[in-house]
Write a protein that holds these residues in place. Structure first.
Motif, PDB file in Angstrom:
ATOM      1  N   GLY A  42      37.089  41.828  26.223  1.00 44.41           N
ATOM      2  CA  GLY A  42      37.989  41.189  27.179  1.00 44.41           C
ATOM      3  C   GLY A  42      37.913  41.832  28.549  1.00 44.41           C
ATOM      4  N   LEU A  43      39.039  41.824  29.250  1.00 43.23           N
ATOM      5  CA  LEU A  43      39.119  42.337  30.615  1.00 43.23           C
ATOM      6  C   LEU A  43      39.675  43.763  30.562  1.00 43.23           C
ATOM      7  CD1 LEU A  43      38.629  41.224  33.489  1.00 43.23           C
ATOM      8  CD2 LEU A  43      41.024  40.543  33.528  1.00 43.23           C
ATOM      9  N   PHE A  91      34.447  42.905  37.786  1.00 43.04           N
ATOM     10  CA  PHE A  91      35.323  42.355  38.821  1.00 43.04           C
ATOM     11  C   PHE A  91      35.963  43.471  39.621  1.00 43.04           C
ATOM     12  CE2 PHE A  91      35.310  37.904  37.989  1.00 43.04           C
ATOM     13  CZ  PHE A  91      35.209  37.731  36.620  1.00 43.04           C
ATOM     14  N   PRO A 101      50.776  40.923  42.689  1.00 38.94           N
ATOM     15  CA  PRO A 101      49.656  40.099  42.215  1.00 38.94           C
ATOM     16  C   PRO A 101      48.309  40.654  42.671  1.00 38.94           C
ATOM     17  CG  PRO A 101      51.395  38.722  43.092  1.00 38.94           C
ATOM     18  CD  PRO A 101      51.787  40.131  43.396  1.00 38.94           C
ATOM     19  N   GLN A 102      47.346  40.597  41.759  1.00 38.97           N
ATOM     20  CA  GLN A 102      46.013  41.074  42.070  1.00 38.97           C
ATOM     21  C   GLN A 102      45.119  39.899  42.460  1.00 38.97           C
ATOM     22  OE1 GLN A 102      44.439  43.707  39.068  1.00 38.97           O
ATOM     23  NE2 GLN A 102      46.350  44.862  38.912  1.00 38.97           N
ATOM     24  N   PHE A 104      41.305  38.751  42.783  1.00 38.68           N
ATOM     25  CA  PHE A 104      40.002  39.109  42.241  1.00 38.68           C
ATOM     26  C   PHE A 104      38.871  38.554  43.093  1.00 38.68           C
ATOM     27  CE2 PHE A 104      40.620  40.873  37.916  1.00 38.68           C
ATOM     28  CZ  PHE A 104      41.998  40.757  37.833  1.00 38.68           C
ATOM     29  N   GLY A 105      37.777  39.318  43.129  1.00 42.57           N
ATOM     30  CA  GLY A 105      36.538  38.805  43.699  1.00 42.57           C
ATOM     31  C   GLY A 105      35.837  37.905  42.708  1.00 42.57           C
ATOM     32  N   ASP A 106      34.699  37.351  43.119  1.00 38.55           N
ATOM     33  CA  ASP A 106      33.955  36.432  42.257  1.00 38.55           C
ATOM     34  C   ASP A 106      33.209  37.156  41.144  1.00 38.55           C
ATOM     35  OD1 ASP A 106      33.047  34.225  45.003  1.00 38.55           O
ATOM     36  OD2 ASP A 106      34.754  34.185  43.608  1.00 38.55           O
ATOM     37  N   ARG A 109      27.714  39.630  37.893  1.00 36.14           N
ATOM     38  CA  ARG A 109      27.206  39.456  36.523  1.00 36.14           C
ATOM     39  C   ARG A 109      26.003  40.371  36.359  1.00 36.14           C
ATOM     40  NH1 ARG A 109      28.396  35.721  32.785  1.00 36.14           N
ATOM     41  NH2 ARG A 109      29.625  34.603  34.339  1.00 36.14           N
TER      42      ARG A 109
ATOM     43  N   TYR B  35      47.674  34.886  34.599  1.00 35.50           N
ATOM     44  CA  TYR B  35      46.484  34.535  35.376  1.00 35.50           C
ATOM     45  C   TYR B  35      45.731  33.430  34.644  1.00 35.50           C
ATOM     46  CZ  TYR B  35      47.068  38.872  38.045  1.00 35.50           C
ATOM     47  OH  TYR B  35      47.547  39.871  38.856  1.00 35.50           O
ATOM     48  N   GLN B  37      41.743  31.782  34.395  1.00 34.59           N
ATOM     49  CA  GLN B  37      40.333  31.941  34.732  1.00 34.59           C
ATOM     50  C   GLN B  37      39.573  30.698  34.284  1.00 34.59           C
ATOM     51  OE1 GLN B  37      38.356  35.293  32.842  1.00 34.59           O
ATOM     52  NE2 GLN B  37      36.743  35.361  34.370  1.00 34.59           N
ATOM     53  N   GLY B  40      33.342  30.469  34.152  1.00 35.32           N
ATOM     54  CA  GLY B  40      32.440  30.946  35.190  1.00 35.32           C
ATOM     55  C   GLY B  40      33.129  31.478  36.426  1.00 35.32           C
ATOM     56  N   GLY B  41      34.450  31.469  36.425  1.00 33.15           N
ATOM     57  CA  GLY B  41      35.188  31.902  37.599  1.00 33.15           C
ATOM     58  C   GLY B  41      35.837  33.258  37.424  1.00 33.15           C
ATOM     59  N   HIS B  42      36.778  33.550  38.300  1.00 27.20           N
ATOM     60  CA  HIS B  42      37.484  34.818  38.240  1.00 27.20           C
ATOM     61  C   HIS B  42      38.958  34.558  37.982  1.00 27.20           C
ATOM     62  CE1 HIS B  42      37.672  33.500  42.500  1.00 27.20           C
ATOM     63  NE2 HIS B  42      38.905  33.981  42.438  1.00 27.20           N
ATOM     64  N   PRO B  43      39.685  35.566  37.453  1.00 25.40           N
ATOM     65  CA  PRO B  43      41.124  35.374  37.220  1.00 25.40           C
ATOM     66  C   PRO B  43      41.860  35.085  38.527  1.00 25.40           C
ATOM     67  CG  PRO B  43      40.306  37.297  36.026  1.00 25.40           C
ATOM     68  CD  PRO B  43      39.211  36.867  36.968  1.00 25.40           C
ATOM     69  N   PHE B  45      45.800  34.586  40.031  1.00 21.71           N
ATOM     70  CA  PHE B  45      47.217  34.839  39.759  1.00 21.71           C
ATOM     71  C   PHE B  45      47.997  33.532  39.734  1.00 21.71           C
ATOM     72  CE2 PHE B  45      51.179  37.038  39.808  1.00 21.71           C
ATOM     73  CZ  PHE B  45      52.013  36.364  40.678  1.00 21.71           C
ATOM     74  N   PHE B  88      45.488  34.382  30.817  1.00 21.91           N
ATOM     75  CA  PHE B  88      45.739  35.783  30.492  1.00 21.91           C
ATOM     76  C   PHE B  88      47.163  36.167  30.869  1.00 21.91           C
ATOM     77  CE2 PHE B  88      41.479  37.277  29.570  1.00 21.91           C
ATOM     78  CZ  PHE B  88      40.650  36.449  30.299  1.00 21.91           C
ATOM     79  N   GLN B 104      43.988  39.571  25.666  1.00 25.56           N
ATOM     80  CA  GLN B 104      42.661  39.046  25.396  1.00 25.56           C
ATOM     81  C   GLN B 104      42.480  37.617  25.907  1.00 25.56           C
ATOM     82  OE1 GLN B 104      40.698  41.738  24.836  1.00 25.56           O
ATOM     83  NE2 GLN B 104      39.725  40.721  23.104  1.00 25.56           N
TER      84      GLN B 104
END
Lengths: 113, 112
Positions: A42-43, A91, A101-102, A104-106, A109, B35, B37, B40-43, B45, B88, B104
């Motif tokens: 996971g993250l 990330f 709130p966070q 995130f960048g793209d 990979r 969040y 996602q 193919g993207g990012h989380p 908020f 998430f 998760q």
């Protein structure tokens, strides 16, 4: 407004090579976070900085990983030497405060062959 | 360390059906964030809950924080294909300065 900018977007390299991931946080954000995302785990939070100072690096897998934030607008995550199990999406995120709130960048990979 | 339990792991629904994902902790939380996602993207908020029993709505999304501040839920009414993605929860832990720990995730797929 520019968001969090990460580079490169994709990286493919052979095991044993050094890998450097880069991040530019949102201007004015005091916190910067590095995460790793895999299907299995996971993250995961690797490390975070407050005002350029590393606060918690308990998530860094091992000594092969290192992170720096030389100034408020730039951070790097380095893996040396890289291994196939390091393959993941990395990330970077930034926020105004630890519980804010966070953003995130793209992501980068990363594939280690 | 702190465990973040999020269920279900996957949910497949027909467009128009409702969807709920749950987030549970064994310890009291300082706050919880949600969040989304996209594949193919990012989380990204969505929302933050801080108060015990808090309920917040964003159009078809309803977020709830438990009375004991140990659990939370996200409910989507009448899902649409644009709701596809992984949701998430991120829990802020009191004894770690509120540092976020991500669950998760629940992967939602919507069949048109």
């Amino acid at each position: 407004d520019a968001g969090v900018i990460q580079s490169p977007r994709h990286e493919v390299t052979e095991m044993g090579q050094e890998v450097t991931l880069r991040c530019k946080p949102i201007s004015g954000h005091d916190y910067l976070f590095w995460y790793r995302q895999t299907m299995m785990r996971g993250l995961e939070l690797l490390i975070y900085f407050n005002n350029n100072v590393p606060i918690d690096d308990s998530g860094m897998p091992e000594d092969r990983f290192s992170a720096k934030m030389p100034n408020a607008s730039f951070s790097t995550l380095k893996i040396q030497p890289s291994e196939p199990r390091d393959s993941a999406v990395y990330f970077c995120a930034s926020s105004l405060g630890l519980v804010q709130p966070q953003h995130f960048g793209d992501g980068t990979r990363l594939s280690i062959l | 360390g702190q465990q973040v339990m999020q269920i279900p792991q996957y949910q497949h629904v027909q467009e128009g059906e409702d969807f709920t994902t749950y987030c549970n902790s064994s310890t009291t939380l300082s706050n919880i964030q949600w969040y989304k996602q996209r594949p193919g993207g990012h989380p990204v908020f969505l929302i933050q809950l801080v108060k015990s029993g808090e309920v917040k709505k964003q159009k078809r999304l309803t977020f709830q924080f438990g009375e004991a501040k140990k659990n939370s839920s996200l409910h989507i009414t009448a899902t649409q294909t644009t709701d596809v993605g992984t949701y998430f929860c991120a829990q802020g832990v009191y004894n770690q300065g509120g540092k976020l720990i991500f669950g998760q995730g629940t992967e939602l797929s919507v069949k048109p």
